[in-house]
Scaffold this active site. Structure first.
Site, short mmCIF file in Angstrom:
data_model
loop_
_atom_site.label_atom_id
_atom_site.label_comp_id
_atom_site.label_asym_id
_atom_site.label_seq_id
_atom_site.Cartn_x
_atom_site.Cartn_y
_atom_site.Cartn_z
N GLY A 29 0.83 -1.21 0.00
CA GLY A 29 0.00 0.00 0.00
C GLY A 29 0.86 1.25 0.00
O GLY A 29 1.72 1.41 0.86
N GLY A 32 -1.69 6.93 2.31
CA GLY A 32 -1.29 7.87 3.36
C GLY A 32 -0.23 7.31 4.28
O GLY A 32 0.81 7.93 4.50
N ILE A 33 -0.47 6.13 4.82
CA ILE A 33 0.52 5.54 5.73
C ILE A 33 1.71 5.02 4.92
O ILE A 33 2.86 5.17 5.32
CB ILE A 33 -0.10 4.39 6.55
CG1 ILE A 33 -1.22 4.93 7.44
CG2 ILE A 33 0.94 3.69 7.40
CD1 ILE A 33 -1.96 3.86 8.21
N GLY A 34 1.42 4.44 3.74
CA GLY A 34 2.49 3.88 2.91
C GLY A 34 3.54 4.91 2.54
O GLY A 34 4.74 4.64 2.63
N LEU A 62 -3.71 14.16 -2.11
CA LEU A 62 -2.51 14.99 -2.02
C LEU A 62 -2.36 15.73 -0.69
O LEU A 62 -1.29 16.25 -0.40
CB LEU A 62 -2.48 16.01 -3.18
CG LEU A 62 -2.54 15.41 -4.60
CD1 LEU A 62 -2.50 16.51 -5.64
CD2 LEU A 62 -1.38 14.45 -4.84
N LYS A 77 0.36 4.81 -7.98
CA LYS A 77 0.91 5.22 -6.69
C LYS A 77 2.27 4.57 -6.43
O LYS A 77 3.21 5.23 -5.99
CB LYS A 77 -0.05 4.86 -5.55
CG LYS A 77 -1.26 5.76 -5.46
CD LYS A 77 -2.08 5.46 -4.21
CE LYS A 77 -3.24 6.45 -4.14
NZ LYS A 77 -4.09 6.22 -2.96
N SER A 100 -2.39 -5.77 -7.69
CA SER A 100 -3.11 -6.17 -6.48
C SER A 100 -2.35 -7.28 -5.78
O SER A 100 -1.91 -8.24 -6.41
CB SER A 100 -4.51 -6.67 -6.85
OG SER A 100 -5.03 -7.42 -5.77
N ASP A 122 -5.99 -0.42 2.72
CA ASP A 122 -7.22 0.35 2.87
C ASP A 122 -8.45 -0.54 2.95
O ASP A 122 -9.56 -0.03 2.95
CB ASP A 122 -7.38 1.33 1.71
CG ASP A 122 -7.59 0.61 0.40
OD1 ASP A 122 -7.34 -0.60 0.34
OD2 ASP A 122 -8.00 1.27 -0.57
N CYS A 178 -37.00 -3.37 4.46
CA CYS A 178 -38.26 -2.64 4.61
C CYS A 178 -38.04 -1.26 5.24
O CYS A 178 -38.83 -0.35 5.04
CB CYS A 178 -39.28 -3.47 5.39
SG CYS A 178 -38.62 -4.18 6.87
#
Ligand SMILES: [Zn+2]
Lengths: 607, 333
Positions: A29, A32-34, A62, A77, A100, A122, A178
């Site tokens: 990944g 953001g963290i990657g 960004l 990315k 993937s 994610d 319903c």
């Protein structure tokens, strides 16, 4: 002579310093963290890094995915992250995969090459998959996630700690059909309905996403009598024709569509009197009265606030209803069907207008387009600072994993500072112990599946139970004792079984299935229990990993207490809405933060 | 359209954070002028986080020249930066993080700056200052009602302390409402419990930082404190005394010196010396980028709270445990 300057922290023990430049690290990944992890690895002296991400860059990334710039929007990315990191330090060996992680190319042997795997994912499905791959390859895994101001870092190692799936994660929130079709009481019900309406008009046909009044609603039993049925006989005919066909025949006339969904259907609902004995009855709204109701809003064009942040007047709703439909109609002209996308403006506009008109009809608070987008798109907020903290912790734990100081690799939670607590980062005291009955990491993984064996088809068993719920990628299924191959991962090999019911395959109450996912190197025994939901709110099926818990859960509602995954019988697979806890409510110290899913790599999406 | 309003492009760029702290906060950030004093490893992290969030301007004040060592700890530098002024050298990569923010490098010494210089900023964020500098700058800031936050990274240890003076803030709290409602027609209708968000306002007084970092002249009444508060004081004292930070090259002497400083401090605060693990001195050397990432994240988040007035800020000291990586607020008054 002074030692040559290096990025490796001098404060670390000599043996860790030596390991850093030579250890192969996989980052799964590049969101953001990657991005933050890659920077921290590169600036700590790691020189052998591989990064994999399927995603491409979007403008809304960004504000935190700082390895990317505006000119990179639309690009891979993983590839761009690699280039930017090389720009920081040319001496790093970094390999990028725009792919993937769940594909068969990345099997156990791929994972075995790494000293540590760092998850920066994610979505839960990919997290579960990497968890299994790391267990199979016996590679240490550091799992992380953030949601707004909160985050979590957790170390996972086979035989030593709990795995990612040891503690079942809270099931996603579902709403009975319903509620969506007849008796909405919250904005989210109307937003879900509007998304279904979008799919009915422009999307792929899905009988689970019916938007018309639900006459089978048990609450309205015996109520929608002859009179009611006769009254709307016309629209009933329309139903049988499929909403899409009918809409096409009217060539998507906005007035006709509006009057059907917001006037005629509501009138029909009103005729189901039982529903409104203890509820405020809905008020039908016609095109002509909506179009003339401008509220008291002043007009102001090109203003972000007004357009996005304020609740639209009814007149505005009808205008948007009409204009978005004509754009969607045009879009549909070259395609078989459209897929709802929160970032496609006409699609979001349509849902916003419809949800708000319906909310008004049911006296529910209306929402701005900005708010509708959050709810409809399951958007989890994300900020650079939390990602920076979490990724710093990830790399600090990586140092310890390299040194094999596993007992010190404790889970850390990043929390929002509140008036009640002085904690910003909370560290567990011990490693989380594995659940001996975990259906993934225990010695002989076993799970109980309660299901209607007489009605469920083999293909649905594969897609809903094995793939969607149990997160397998390519399962082979054999009926134990008989040696019958029910499902094969070889394409087409068992196609003849697809449309048979489980019973027809000999899978009845008490049957044992041996399931093997070759890619995940994961074998699971499934005990089948025949089960028919009694109440409309009962789950359509139940998956229980722990027999001891089963008794308890049957007392509780739908077995959700122990996190057994379930889907409501009244609304199978129809409604997926993220059950986002407000961070401020996460008061329990031990509460697992379940990173929520979205389309960004520091988030999760359930839709 | 007024200047303070966000454009559509900005709304799109900052979407994921606006969904967290709201458009009002974003507009306050958009108007904020931030001063960052010193841009080393920790400073580069703060710069990144604060630029990404979308402030109006960032002034980077640092008179140092880039060393070979520094380029390994600061991702905003490149090998070609060696020998150049550091504030100017980071400009290119810093600007790339967010082209919408005006960045001004300032290569003058912080000691040459007067009260007027600091008064124009919304918030001043500092790293690597000695006690005298902290007290002087925080006084300028206090007089001009400029929020001030200062922090450091020593190996695996990190801290920050802040003076937001009188700080007004609000938080969104979720309230559950529901039950039964009597309609106009007199009938009772079931109302599903609904989560409504209410704005809760608060006000906080920060003490003058002399109360936080200046050692008392006579022994104090004992008080229960996070033990790393004393580590922070010892490191600041060391910096004041030697005009540098502890170095691996002189580890033995430096640790000896630190132990002596620490012993004096513990006596002044009447802390049981057994509570202070001296092994911690093995962990305080050099800049560790992942620790900078954590402390920088905390400090930038506090600066964002200072500007936006949203969420409860840390009052006033943040301490990162160098052994287990927990992070806590310590309220020093
Ligand atoms: Zn497990």
């Amino acid at each position: 002579m002074m030692a040559k300057a290096s990025a490796v922290p001098i404060v670390l023990k000599a043996e860790i310093q030596k390991l850093i430049p030579t250890s192969k690290i996989l980052v799964v990944g590049a969101g953001g963290i990657g991005c933050e992890i890659l920077k921290n690895l590169a600036m700590s002296g790691f020189k052998d890094i591989e990064i994999i991400d399927l995603d491409t860059i979007d403008v809304s990334n960004l504000n935190r995915q700082f390895l990317f710039r505006k000119e990179h929007v639309g690009k891979s990315k993983a590839m761009v992250a690699r280039e930017t990191i090389l720009n920081y330090n040319k001496d790093i060996n970094i390999k990028a995969y725009h792919d993937s992680i769940t594909t068969s190319e990345y099997g156990v042997n791929f994972f075995k090459r790494f000293a540590v795997v760092l998850n920066a994912l994610d979505n839960r499905a990919a997290r579960n998959h990497v968890n299994r791959m790391c267990l199979a390859a016996d590679v240490p895994l550091i799992e992380s996630g953030t949601s707004g101001y909160t985050g979590q870092v957790e170390f996972i190692k086979k035989g030593l700690t709990q795995c990612y799936e040891c503690n079942p994660k809270a099931a996603q929130k579902t709403f009975p059909g319903c509620t969506i079709r007849n008796t909405p009481s919250e904005p989210v019900h109307c937003i879900v309905w509007a998304k279904h309406l979008f799919n009915q008009l422009f999307g792929e046909d899905d009988p689970d996403q019916d938007v018309s009044p639900d006459t089978a609603d048990p609450e309205a039993a015996g109520d929608a009598g002859v009179e009611a049925l006769a009254q709307v006989d016309e629209s009933k005919k329309v139903e049988r024709k499929s909403t899409k066909t009918w809409a096409q025949e009217t060539s998507y006339n906005p007035e006709k569509l509006f009057n059907k969904f917001f006037e005629d259907d509501i009138k029909y609902l009103l005729s189901m009197e039982n529903l409104w004995k203890n509820r405020k009855a809905p008020i039908p709204l016609s095109w002509s009265s909506a179009a003339s109701d401008d509220g008291d809003q002043e007009k102001s064009k090109n203003d972000v606030h007004k357009e996005d942040m304020e609740v639209w007047s009814f007149k505005k709703c009808t205008e948007v209803f009409s204009s978005s439909i004509s754009m969607l109609k045009e879009e549909l002209a070259n395609k078989n069907f459209l897929v709802w996308d929160k970032d496609f403006k006409p699609a979001l506009d349509f849902v916003t207008a419809c949800a708000n008109v319906r909310s008004h009809i049911f006296s529910i608070a209306r929402k701005s387009r900005f708010e509708v987008k959050s709810i409809a798109g399951n958007i989890i907020p994300a900020i650079a600072t939390t990602n920076a903290m979490v990724s710093g912790l990830v790399v600090l734990l990586t140092f310890r994993v390299l040194a094999e100081e596993y007992e010190k690799c404790l889970t850390v939670y990043v929390r929002q500072k509140s008036s009640e607590s002085n904690t910003v980062m909370m560290t567990e005291k011990f490693l989380g112990a594995a659940n001996p009955k975990c259906y993934v990491c225990s010695k002989q993984p076993m799970v109980d599946v309660s299901i209607n064996t007489k009605s469920m088809l083999v293909k649905d068993f594969e897609s809903e139970i094995l793939k969607k719920s149990l997160n397998m990628v390519a399962p082979d299924v054999v009926l134990d004792g008989k040696g019958v191959v029910v499902i094969s991962s070889e394409e087409g090999e068992t196609a003849a079984n697809d449309n048979k019911t489980l019973t027809e395959m000999g899978i009845v109450d008490g049957a044992i299935l041996k399931v093997d996912d070759f890619l995940q190197n994961y074998e699971l025994t499934i005990c089948i229990h025949h089960y028919v939901p009694k109440e409309k709110e009962d789950p359509l099926y139940k998956i229980l990993a722990d027999m001891d818990l089963q008794a308890k859960s049957e007392e509780g509602a739908n077995g959700k207490e122990n996190g057994a995954s379930s889907a409501s019988a009244a609304d199978f697979a129809a409604v997926n809405v993220d059950d986002d806890e407000d961070p401020q409510e996460g008061s329990s110290k031990r509460r697992k933060m379940n990173p929520k899913e979205e389309d960004d790599d520091d988030m999760i999406m359930l839709d | 359209m007024s200047e303070s309003k966000l454009s559509t492009a900005e709304a799109e760029l900052y979407d994921r954070q606006i969904r967290l702290w709201g458009i009002e906060s974003q507009e306050k950030l958009r108007a904020a002028n931030v001063l960052l004093i010193k841009i080393r490893g920790l400073g580069s992290e703060i710069a990144k986080d604060i630029l990404l969030c979308g402030i109006n301007s960032l002034t980077i004040l640092d008179d140092a020249l880039v060393t070979e060592e520094e380029i390994f700890k600061n991702f905003l530098l490149s090998p070609e930066s060696v020998g150049k002024n550091i504030a100017e050298a980071v400009l290119e990569k810093a600007q790339a993080l967010n082209p919408l923010v005006k960045i001004t490098p300032d290569s003058e010494s912080v000691d040459k700056k007067n009260a007027e210089f600091f008064a124009i900023f919304t918030v001043v964020i500092a790293t690597g200052l000695n006690s005298v500098q902290v007290l002087e700058i925080s006084k300028y800031c206090r007089d001009a009602k400029v929020k001030f936050i200062c922090g450091d990274n020593f190996g695996m240890f990190g801290y920050s302390f802040a003076d937001f003076q009188t700080h007004e803030f609000f938080e969104d709290k979720v309230q559950l409402t529901g039950g039964q409602k009597r309609g106009i027609d007199g009938r009772i209708t079931k109302v599903k419990s609904e989560r409504t968000v209410v704005k809760v306002c608060g006000k906080m007084e920060y003490v003058d930082l002399s109360k936080v970092i200046k050692l008392p002249e006579a022994p104090m009444k004992p008080k229960r404190r996070n033990i790393y508060y004393y580590l922070m004081l010892a490191l600041l004292q060391f910096r004041d005394k030697f005009n540098r930070d502890p170095m691996m090259e002189s580890k033995e002497e430096d640790v000896k010196e630190l132990k002596a400083i620490k012993d004096d401090i513990l006596k002044l605060y009447q802390v049981n010396p057994d509570k202070f693990k001296e092994e911690v001195f093995d962990l305080i050397f050099g800049e560790v980028v992942p620790v900078c990432s954590i402390v920088g994240g905390v400090m930038a988040q506090e600066a964002i709270k200072a500007v936006s007035g949203k969420e409860v800020p840390i009052n006033n000291v943040f301490l990162l445990d160098p052994f287990n990586y927990s992070g806590r607020e310590e309220n020093v008054v």
